[in-house]
Scaffold this active site. Structure first.
Site, mmCIF file in Angstrom:
data_model
loop_
_atom_site.group_PDB
_atom_site.id
_atom_site.type_symbol
_atom_site.label_atom_id
_atom_site.label_comp_id
_atom_site.label_asym_id
_atom_site.label_seq_id
_atom_site.Cartn_x
_atom_site.Cartn_y
_atom_site.Cartn_z
ATOM 1 N N GLU A 39 0.845 -1.209 0.000
ATOM 2 C CA GLU A 39 0.000 0.000 0.000
ATOM 3 C C GLU A 39 0.871 1.247 0.000
ATOM 4 O O GLU A 39 0.575 2.230 -0.699
ATOM 5 C CB GLU A 39 -0.919 -0.021 1.233
ATOM 6 C CG GLU A 39 -1.843 1.189 1.323
ATOM 7 C CD GLU A 39 -1.241 2.313 2.134
ATOM 8 O OE1 GLU A 39 -1.499 3.489 1.802
ATOM 9 O OE2 GLU A 39 -0.507 2.021 3.089
ATOM 10 N N ASP A 43 0.536 3.719 -3.170
ATOM 11 C CA ASP A 43 0.104 5.100 -2.964
ATOM 12 C C ASP A 43 0.972 6.048 -3.785
ATOM 13 O O ASP A 43 0.472 6.971 -4.441
ATOM 14 C CB ASP A 43 0.188 5.429 -1.474
ATOM 15 C CG ASP A 43 -0.188 6.869 -1.171
ATOM 16 O OD1 ASP A 43 -1.259 7.304 -1.626
ATOM 17 O OD2 ASP A 43 0.574 7.552 -0.477
ATOM 18 N N GLU A 111 -4.646 0.598 -3.481
ATOM 19 C CA GLU A 111 -3.270 1.045 -3.651
ATOM 20 C C GLU A 111 -2.295 -0.129 -3.564
ATOM 21 O O GLU A 111 -1.297 -0.178 -4.297
ATOM 22 C CB GLU A 111 -2.936 2.098 -2.596
ATOM 23 C CG GLU A 111 -3.682 3.408 -2.808
ATOM 24 C CD GLU A 111 -3.546 4.376 -1.656
ATOM 25 O OE1 GLU A 111 -3.917 5.546 -1.843
ATOM 26 O OE2 GLU A 111 -3.073 3.966 -0.566
#
Length: 218
Positions: A39, A43, A111
């Site tokens: 993640e 991101d 993400e």
């Protein structure tokens, strides 16, 4: 995993990356087995990828307009919407169903999948995935003023000092924090907003305060 890969329109060379991207920390605190590291990467990949797409898609937009579009397209709510549209939430591995429906978790999973695709292949595949699945929002994301800007303009019109945003709470883990931000018009009229980072929480707080001001002025 076969069905999900068809939904994603991407076949993993290392299927363990996809499994990791779907695994919430409530199942394991091992960061090499849950989605937290992916993640973190995803991101950043999403942010860069969206900037690339918007730069090419809107050649006449100035920096400020591009930034407004970017904020709307990479926020947790936007990523969560993509995850739900693709029914990826049905594949999330977590301790309970309630966890899999939280906006911040859905956003993190989205993400993490982008991060997993990037690691499994290259940036071109990540860009293709984002462009394919964010297309419906890219065209609809106008460059209108965000809530903080609108609130600031309202304060200015009322000859008030600039809004002050106060962090009143931080919950969750270091990798999955939820910030609560407060902004006030006066002692009686104020609002709070939550988000996975302070910028998002401030936007939500500004949005809520604008709603209260609107009701007050009706």
């Amino acid at each position: 995993m076969q069905k999900l890969q068809e939904i994603l329109q991407y076949r993993f060379n290392n299927i363990k990356l996809l499994q990791q991207a779907l695994t919430h920390s409530s199942i394991t605190g091992n960061e090499h087995r849950n989605y937290e590291r992916l993640e973190f990467l995803g991101d950043r990949v999403l942010g860069m990828t969206m900037a690339h797409l918007l730069y090419n898609r809107f050649p006449n937009d100035k920096e400020g307009a591009l930034a407004q579009r970017h904020v709307k397209l990479v926020c947790a709510e936007a990523v969560a919407d993509v995850v739900k549209r693709l029914h990826i939430d049905e594949y999330i591995i977590a301790k309970d169903k309630e966890t899999t429906q939280r906006t911040n978790v859905l956003g993190d999973i989205g993400e993490a999948i982008i991060g997993a695709i990037y690691i499994d292949s290259d940036i071109e595949q990540a860009i293709a995935f984002v462009e394919r699945n964010w297309e419906y929002m890219i065209n609809g994301a106008d460059s209108g003023k965000d809530f903080k800007t609108r609130l600031q303009e309202y304060f200015h019109s009322q000859k008030l000092p600039l809004p002050v945003y106060e962090t009143i709470a931080k919950e969750g883990s270091e990798h999955e924090p939820i910030f609560t931000i407060k902004v006030a018009l006066n002692d009686k009229v104020f609002a709070c907003g939550k988000g996975k980072n302070k910028k998002l929480a401030e936007q939500h707080a500004a949005e809520e305060l604008l709603k209260q001001i609107g009701k007050q002025n009706d």
